[in-house]
Design a protein around this motif. Structure first.
Motif: not given
Length: 602
Positions: A309-334
């Motif tokens: 439910g989070l939007s790419m609209y707010f993220l920097k151009d070219g971002a890939i959250p799976y590879q840049q952030k989520l893979v380093k996290m322990n949990a994220l609501p979904s």
């Protein structure tokens, strides 16, 4: 005799490094400029210090590589080869998706074998011949050039100096300094196309090495997150459906690879309708368009929006959250974690390599109980030996999961059948003729149309099979992004300068209970969760209430296009801006902040 001491050729090696650095920088900039050297020359004339300093950076990179092996020419040649590969990848990505190469794209190198299969047909015989010729020239040069010998202390000194200078360069780019500003460098992270065009490939690529997903918005604090949580917790749920038979329904997310309606392309005629089921069902089921944040690739970003439910609209151009952030996290609501708290089992099904976009690590973090990839599915679902696992097989596998489930099931299915390349015969013979298209694109287009027909048939099968499942079940079907067809196909259809068209894919809801047939219009993937909750009569957490408020004002939220309830927008009202400010604060809190929202809004 070929082998001589360094002193006898003291001028050759520094000259080699210097020419190599400037030549590599020119090459990388040329590939980033669509193989147009005139553009590169114009860029150098406007930003000479960026070109010169970037070239010196590459010189020291070559020097650092040179001290690693006995023959000091071998290391630099290896670096040159790697730069040639990077430049080629940048050019091909630009041609295919319209985006430059980002550092996190290189994480896909671990899937090199599969990438060769996916990109089959993108590398021409001429390019392969050029690569072989270049390799032969390198081998010849290594045999002809004098072997440069240095004592170990001097090697260590040169290596240390090079590493320090390289680190200093990267540090300078990572943070805006007076030195970088004096060279006209500006880290334009919010618009990566401009970033690469203005700063050049080397500065833009290096500057992205230390990028986070988004900058901290003004007003971020626990107090303000608590205020947002209180505001949306108090909202009434609104008009929602009544849960059928008092049961929590099964939910299927079916994200279909590279699927859109090819009959939307202007000037083309088809010997028969490739999407007869979809077109025939548009007035019988909720349907419309999904406004994909991507074009031609980056499937994981569409999936990211739909699941979180989070939007790419707010993220920097070219971002890939799976590879840049989520893979380093322990949990994220979904939607996964929300449903699991309500007694659901959550399964993911992707008939391809489980490691692509780090899904094998991201899915467990999101809360999926199981993940089935092609490793468990084998080859039985392929129409041809060289094709991907078919959508029909994927649907049959998904239906079997629902029929055997003892508890309500959320199943997230990501298909692969329609992935590039569109090689004639990859999914059997083409059965629909396409006219009005240039001959050079005919096989490619007819192959894609054949693929879309097979998907339409799989969706028809899904609708029939839903009626055989005892528990109420709702399915959400959408295409993740438009296919990476030849650019000429889209331009000939008049789609140049029409970003909305190049981001709208098919969206349809199907169910074995009454969900109405109200048209959906154009919807961003971040709003699929609240939409399916509303149709199923499931109570919404405060975050979904926030999303529903945003959806009511801005159903299409993308950098490519902003779409309001009445159509395209050119500006925002104060109400819309307030909603986006709340949304942005929550998204930052979950991805980069302290995650206060996890307990307050879910």
């Amino acid at each position: 005799m070929r082998h001589k001491l360094f002193a006898q050729h003291s001028w050759m090696f520094p000259a080699f490094l210097l020419l190599g650095g400037f030549g590599l920088n020119f090459y990388l900039q040329t590939t980033s400029s669509g193989l147009e050297p005139v553009k590169v020359i114009n860029w150098i004339s406007e930003y000479p210090l960026l070109y010169a300093s970037g070239s010196l950076f590459l010189c020291f990179l070559l020097l650092a590589a040179s001290v690693l092996l006995p023959n000091m020419y071998i290391g630099p040649f290896i670096v040159m080869l790697l730069c040639a590969v990077v430049g080629t990848a940048d050019y091909k990505k630009l041609q295919t998706t319209g985006e430059p190469l980002f550092p996190w794209d290189l994480l896909l190198l671990k899937n090199a074998a599969d990438m060769l299969t996916i990109t089959k047909g993108m590398i021409s015989p001429m390019m392969l011949a050029a690569a072989v010729l270049a390799a032969a020239v390198v081998i010849w040069l290594l045999r002809r050039l004098p072997e440069v010998k240095l004592r170990l202390p001097l090697r260590l000194l040169l290596g240390s100096v090079s590493v320090l200078l390289l680190a200093g360069f990267i540090t300078m780019i990572g943070g805006q300094t007076s030195l970088s500003s004096s060279m006209k460098y500006q880290n334009i992270f919010w618009n990566q196309k401009v970033n690469y065009a203005q700063n050049g490939f080397l500065y833009a690529f290096t500057g992205n090495l230390r990028q986070n997903l988004m900058e901290q918005p003004e007003g971020y604090s626990r107090h303000n997150i608590e205020a947002i949580a209180a505001k949306y917790s108090q909202l009434l749920p609104g008009d929602t459906a009544v849960p059928p038979a008092g049961e929590q329904p099964n939910i299927l997310f079916m994200m279909d690879e590279a699927f859109f309606d090819p009959t939307r392309l202007g000037g083309l005629t088809f010997s028969s309708d490739p999407l007869s089921f979809i077109h025939g069902s548009e007035n019988k089921a909720p349907s419309g368009y999904l406004l994909s944040p991507e074009f031609g690739g980056n499937t994981a970003n569409v999936e990211f929006e739909a699941l979180t439910g989070l939007s790419m609209y707010f993220l920097k151009d070219g971002a890939i959250p799976y590879q840049q952030k989520l893979v380093k996290m322990n949990a994220l609501p979904s939607i996964v974690s929300i449903l699991k708290e309500r007694g659901y089992r959550a399964e993911a099904l992707h008939p391809y390599d489980e490691t692509f976009y780090n899904r094998n690590r991201v899915y467990p973090m999101l809360g999926f109980d199981s993940f089935t990839s092609e490793k468990e599915l084998g080859d039985s679902g392929r129409i041809t030996p060289g094709g991907y696992i078919s959508d029909k097989f994927a649907v049959q596998e998904a239906v079997s999961r629902f029929k055997s489930a003892a508890e309500p099931l959320f199943l997230h299915l990501v298909t692969m059948q329609n992935h590039f390349p569109f090689t004639k015969g990859q999914n059997g013979p083409n059965t629909i003729a396409v006219s009005g298209i240039k001959s050079e694109y005919k096989d490619e287009m007819e192959t894609y149309v054949q693929n879309s027909k097979l998907t339409d048939e799989a969706l028809s099968l899904l609708q029939r099979e839903l009626l055989t499942i005892s528990r109420p079940t709702i399915a959400v079907f959408w295409g993740d992004h438009l296919p990476a067809l030849s650019a000429g196909i889209y331009s000939d259809a008049g789609w140049e300068g029409e970003p909305r068209l190049k981001h709208e894919t098919t969206l349809m809801f199907l169910a074995n209970f009454d969900i109405g047939a109200a048209p959906l219009g154009t919807l961003s993937p971040a709003f699929l969760g609240p939409e399916v909750f509303q149709m199923s009569g499931l109570s919404m957490p405060p975050f979904y209430k926030l999303l529903s408020q945003v959806q009511a004002e801005l159903p299409g939220l993308s950098k490519a296009a902003l779409i309001g309830s009445g159509g395209p927008l050119t500006g925002l009202t104060s109400r819309q801006q307030e909603l986006l400010n709340d949304y942005r604060l929550v998204e930052y809190d979950l991805l980069e902040g302290e995650s206060y929202s996890s307990e307050l809004l879910f």
